[in-house]
Scaffold this active site. Structure first.
Site, PDB file in Angstrom:
ATOM      1  CG  HIS A 105      -0.705   0.721  -6.545  1.00 12.72           C
ATOM      2  ND1 HIS A 105      -2.029   0.378  -6.809  1.00 12.72           N
ATOM      3  CD2 HIS A 105      -0.577  -0.575  -6.134  1.00 12.72           C
ATOM      4  CE1 HIS A 105      -2.498  -0.700  -7.046  1.00 12.72           C
ATOM      5  NE2 HIS A 105      -1.376  -1.307  -6.551  1.00 12.72           N
ATOM      6  CG  ASP A 119       0.016  -2.264  -3.183  1.00 16.77           C
ATOM      7  OD1 ASP A 119      -1.018  -2.593  -3.819  1.00 16.77           O
ATOM      8  OD2 ASP A 119       0.660  -1.399  -2.799  1.00 16.77           O
ATOM      9  CD  GLU A 120      -2.271  -5.080  -6.589  1.00 15.70           C
ATOM     10  OE1 GLU A 120      -3.070  -6.163  -6.938  1.00 15.70           O
ATOM     11  OE2 GLU A 120      -2.659  -3.791  -6.687  1.00 15.70           O
ATOM     12  CB  ALA A 121       6.089  -2.974  -7.278  1.00 13.75           C
TER      13      ALA A 121
END
Ligand code: IFG
Length: 551
Positions: free
Chosen positions: A295, A358-360
């Site tokens: 992100h 998150d969401e790496a």
């Protein structure tokens, strides 16, 4: 965990966000005069209709009536002299709570309601003191015919007691213009303390930028429900929202975009200090988040030197996730991380600094672990405790808090890893996406929000127990709850409120009230009575068909 957004959804989300949607349909306007309001005004509201439900309520004795002669008396306990006479002083914090109470009551009643430090047996009395079991946020409210007495160990407790006082007065008290009385409060005693210490709401100001005024407006609404933490998601792929002196392009350039291609924006340090001040005066602590290593497109777009290949990507205005990563092997990355965390920690009086995680999906697992192992100590170096989305448990670090955002589709092994970390001492903040995510659509017809975690009705958002929610997680591991509101599909306060209300008060109640008070049938009646208050406050709430709104 990531969620792939189909092109169609992407298109409609950016259309939604790009065009200022007409204010979403709200409740019938007007405060409704009608016979029922007059009756309510005559017979005071019952004391047990408050949200969050108080720990204990005992109705007894005659009601108290606020009149033009009512004064607000402040005592702060410590300033009594040896003979027990009030020394006439009152700490600034106690006076501030009293002034806020007066500011709230004066417009609707039309009464002067002076705040005075002179002692007396009548009036609305605020005092520090009370039993140590009240803790740092609890309060005791005694309502009798002669006086209302609010006591607490700390100013925060007095502030929370004032929010209860608001709700045991007629809804008309929220009006900013003079309303007919009488202003009666039922006689009795409320003794109240919170179940969890961490009762949060998150606002994503990265996908769409929300100016200081909009953040303050949300803070006012959160304070009414005793929320005590505001988590600001300050950076993401679409925008960087906080000025960093040592990396000026982050805000100057990285702050100039947002979902749908709008102008974006960012907080100067003065803006951010003003948000912190405003929140603190309402007893909310700000938790800033810089999401890393994923992100991060806005940061990578701002500085070519942060990219592994030395090339800055373009700014991004869509709503895909999981495609960006800081360059973990690059030493310059850690200068950036150190500078950003140092400057943000200096702006943050609260104990926590959120570093995302998150969401790496564009970061290899070993790079993720390497990165998190290097960055968590930096947060500690600058005197803060790290919070991360629960993927951070892949690189456990003493003292780091994990924010759980799983949902009913989250795999057993992922839940087990979080439970294992909790058993080893990691504290949790619970934000289950299919319960507490306020950007989830209510149902298939909701014009705003997403639905990757399913539809989250008002009832579904309330009907869970943080204490027993995660299997294998001891109750003592749970710090509390937080309701995130992601802003891919919202850009204005009206749109924010349409998603946040009526679900936010339910999550606030889960954070504050004893599990024993938890009952949808009783709660929905209490929630319905918030409707007329929100109309007077101009809150653009969704009239959920699950709630028996009074009109
Ligand atoms: N997941 C992403 C958010 C946001 C959200 C929208 C987390 C921790 C989906 N990460 O939730 O950035 O896109 O519902």
């Amino acid at each position: 965990m990531g969620r792939r957004i189909g092109p169609l959804l992407l298109l409609c989300a950016s259309l939604l966000a790009a065009t200022a949607l007409p204010a979403t349909p709200t409740a019938a306007a007007g405060t409704g005069t009608g016979a029922e309001d007059a009756a309510t005004a005559r017979s005071p509201r019952p004391l047990d209709q408050v949200i969050p439900a108080p720990a204990s309520v005992r109705e007894k004795g005659r009601p108290y009536t606020i009149t033009p002669r009512t004064v607000i008396r402040v005592y702060d306990g410590q300033s009594h002299d040896r003979r027990g006479n009030h020394g006439g002083g009152a700490s600034k914090d106690v006076r501030q709570v009293a002034e806020r109470l007066a500011e709230l009551l004066r417009p609707a009643t039309g009464y002067r309601l002076p705040v005075t430090t002179s002692p007396g047996r009548d009036g609305i009395q605020l005092r520090l003191g009370g039993h140590r079991t009240l803790g740092s946020e609890g309060y005791r409210l005694d309502v009798g015919e002669r006086a209302v007495k609010l006591s607490a160990r700390e100013p925060a407790g007095l502030f929370h007691g004032v929010q209860t006082l608001r709700q045991v007065l007629p809804a008309a008290v929220e009006a900013r213009s003079e309303q007919p009385g009488p202003w009666r409060i039922a006689g009795g005693t409320i003794t109240d303390t919170p179940r969890y210490a961490y009762r949060g709401a998150m606002l994503d100001v990265a996908r769409h930028f929300f100016p200081v005024g909009a953040v303050k407006r949300y803070i006012d609404q959160l304070a009414l429900y005793k929320v005590n933490t505001l988590h600001l998601h300050l950076s993401d792929d679409q925008g960087w929202r906080i000025a960093v002196d040592s990396w000026p392009r982050l805000a100057d350039y990285g702050g100039g975009s947002e979902v749908g291609g709008g102008p974006g924006g960012y907080y100067t340090k003065a803006d951010y200090r003003e948000i912190v001040r405003y929140a603190s005066a309402r007893h909310l602590t700000v938790v800033p988040e810089i999401d890393m290593p994923g992100h991060t497109n806005a940061a990578l777009a701002s500085y070519a030197e942060l990219n592994c290949d030395g090339v800055a990507p373009p700014r991004y205005t869509g709503i895909e996730v999981g495609f960006s990563s800081l360059c973990v092997p690059l030493e310059r990355t850690y200068d950036f991380v150190d500078d950003v965390i140092r400057e943000l920690a200096a702006l943050t009086p609260g104990p926590y600094l959120h570093i995302g995680g998150d969401e790496a999906h564009a970061t290899s697992h070993e790079d993720y672990v390497t990165f998190m192992r290097r960055v968590q100590p930096v947060v500690a170096k600058y005197g803060k405790k790290a919070i991360g989305w629960h993927q951070i448990t892949a690189a456990p670090d003493r003292g780091t808090v994990a924010q759980y955002w799983g949902y009913d589709q989250t795999g057993a092994e992922e839940r087990a890893r979080v439970a294992e970390a909790a058993r080893r001492g990691t504290k949790l903040v619970l934000s289950p996406a299919d319960r507490a995510y306020l950007d989830m659509k209510y149902d298939k017809d909701t014009p705003l929000g997403l639905s990757w975690a399913g539809y989250v009705s008002t009832r579904r958002s309330y009907d869970w127990d943080p204490g027993g929610y995660l299997e294998g997680v001891p109750e003592r591991a749970v710090l509390g709850v937080e309701a995130p509101l992601w802003s891919e599909t919202i850009a204005t306060s009206a749109q924010l409120e349409y998603l946040a209300f009526p679900r936010l008060p339910g999550v606030a109640e889960l954070g504050w009230s004893p599990a024993a008070t938890h009952d949808w049938d009783g709660y929905r009646e209490r929630l319905a009575q918030q409707g007329p208050r929100w109309e007077l406050m101009g809150v653009n709430y969704y009239r959920s068909p699950q709630v028996p709104w009074p009109r």
